[in-house]
Motif scaffolding. Structure first.
Motif, mmCIF file in Angstrom:
data_model
loop_
_atom_site.group_PDB
_atom_site.id
_atom_site.type_symbol
_atom_site.label_atom_id
_atom_site.label_comp_id
_atom_site.label_asym_id
_atom_site.label_seq_id
_atom_site.Cartn_x
_atom_site.Cartn_y
_atom_site.Cartn_z
ATOM 1 N N ARG A 1 0.819 -1.201 0.000
ATOM 2 C CA ARG A 1 0.000 0.000 0.000
ATOM 3 C C ARG A 1 0.857 1.257 0.000
ATOM 4 N N ALA A 2 1.932 1.258 0.791
ATOM 5 C CA ALA A 2 2.771 2.455 0.899
ATOM 6 C C ALA A 2 3.437 2.785 -0.427
ATOM 7 N N ALA A 3 3.856 1.767 -1.170
ATOM 8 C CA ALA A 3 4.490 2.013 -2.467
ATOM 9 C C ALA A 3 3.498 2.607 -3.451
ATOM 10 N N MET A 4 2.269 2.080 -3.467
ATOM 11 C CA MET A 4 1.263 2.626 -4.380
ATOM 12 C C MET A 4 0.852 4.033 -3.966
ATOM 13 N N LEU A 5 0.723 4.269 -2.672
ATOM 14 C CA LEU A 5 0.394 5.623 -2.212
ATOM 15 C C LEU A 5 1.468 6.616 -2.622
ATOM 16 N N GLN A 6 2.731 6.224 -2.509
ATOM 17 C CA GLN A 6 3.816 7.120 -2.902
ATOM 18 C C GLN A 6 3.728 7.442 -4.389
ATOM 19 N N ALA A 7 3.458 6.437 -5.226
ATOM 20 C CA ALA A 7 3.324 6.675 -6.664
ATOM 21 C C ALA A 7 2.176 7.639 -6.954
ATOM 22 N N LEU A 8 1.089 7.530 -6.178
ATOM 23 C CA LEU A 8 -0.037 8.447 -6.348
ATOM 24 C C LEU A 8 0.327 9.872 -5.940
ATOM 25 N N GLN A 9 1.050 10.008 -4.831
ATOM 26 C CA GLN A 9 1.370 11.331 -4.304
ATOM 27 C C GLN A 9 2.363 12.094 -5.176
ATOM 28 N N LEU A 10 3.220 11.390 -5.871
ATOM 29 C CA LEU A 10 4.281 12.059 -6.626
ATOM 30 C C LEU A 10 3.728 12.960 -7.740
ATOM 31 N N GLY A 11 2.498 12.697 -8.184
ATOM 32 C CA GLY A 11 1.959 13.499 -9.283
ATOM 33 C C GLY A 11 1.305 14.794 -8.882
ATOM 34 N N ALA A 12 0.953 14.953 -7.614
ATOM 35 C CA ALA A 12 0.115 16.086 -7.223
ATOM 36 C C ALA A 12 0.765 17.432 -7.503
ATOM 37 N N HIS A 13 2.041 17.555 -7.185
ATOM 38 C CA HIS A 13 2.642 18.884 -7.262
ATOM 39 C C HIS A 13 3.101 19.268 -8.668
#
Length: 239
Positions: free
Chosen positions: A207-219
């Motif tokens: 879950r943490a790896a997928m969450l990180q991949a999701l977060q990287l796009g926001a900014h």
């Protein structure tokens, strides 16, 4: 407030670059520079993905046809190489980027099939086995598309299977890059994102790896602020 030289040094240490928009914001809104570095850098610093994988995701997002940000692409290509990414890794990312638009074709073709259905692809058709092996998660859409245009699906599967460089990304890495591309606000394909998350769980991606991949796009949205700050700096303050 931290002095400007320290803000600049801290930003470069956190993000690896300094551009004209940073300089404009340093003078116009230094708090932005101070807090943005922490916000944008948090996912890269704190998640389980390696520096190499983080930079490959950034590379995909900046190269994506939904963003096409050359300055960021230049930076993250350099940083990916410094983090150990091979030439095959880099070109494999560009292959994934090229496949990004397929989910939209599948969804639209399914809508067309719903309005004007065709007989299903026959059970013994050679494409049946190829579709099941190459794209099990999109098998239904691909079979319906193949019933309408088998030549297109054949060419697509050839590109998917044979268009990659040798020795590139692992399947887990491909999924994480696809997840970042489809979840990013510049594309925001929620059905594809949902399917990719389900695949990730099934394949044991944490879950943490997928969450990180999701977060990287926001900014990536900062590029709007960057454009505004540069235009403001060109015009200068009003007299």
């Amino acid at each position: 407030m931290t002095d400007p030289d320290t803000l600049k040094a801290n930003f470069i240490a956190a993000r690896g670059y300094w551009r004209p928009w940073n300089e404009a914001l340093l003078h116009g809104n230094p708090a932005f520079i101070e807090r943005y570095a922490a916000y944008a850098g948090h996912p890269a610093r704190t998640g389980p993905l390696s520096a190499r994988m983080v930079e490959l995701i950034y590379l995909a997002l900046d190269a994506s046809a939904t963003h096409l940000y050359e300055a960021g692409l230049t930076t993250h290509l350099r940083l990916a190489r410094q983090a150990g990414a091979s030439e095959a890794d880099l070109f494999d990312v560009l292959h994934r980027v090229t496949l990004q638009g397929l989910s939209a074709v599948f969804q639209a073709a399914d809508l067309l099939h719903e309005a004007a259905p065709l007989p299903p692809l026959e059970a013994g058709h050679p494409l049946q086995a190829r579709i099941a092996a190459a794209c099990p998660e999109q098998a239904g859409s691909l079979r319906r598309l193949a019933a309408a245009d088998p030549g297109y699906v054949t060419a697509l599967l050839d590109f998917l299977e044979l268009g990659r460089p040798q020795g590139g990304l692992q399947p887990r890495e491909c999924l994480l890059i696809d997840l970042a591309l489809h979840a990013c606000f510049t594309h925001a394909d929620l059905p594809a994102t949902h399917a990719l998350i389900q695949q990730g769980v099934a394949r044991g991606i944490g879950r943490a790896a997928m969450l990180q991949a999701l977060q990287l796009g926001a900014h990536l949205a900062v590029h709007g602020a960057a454009l505004g700050a540069v235009v403001f700096s060109r015009q200068g303050p009003q007299s």
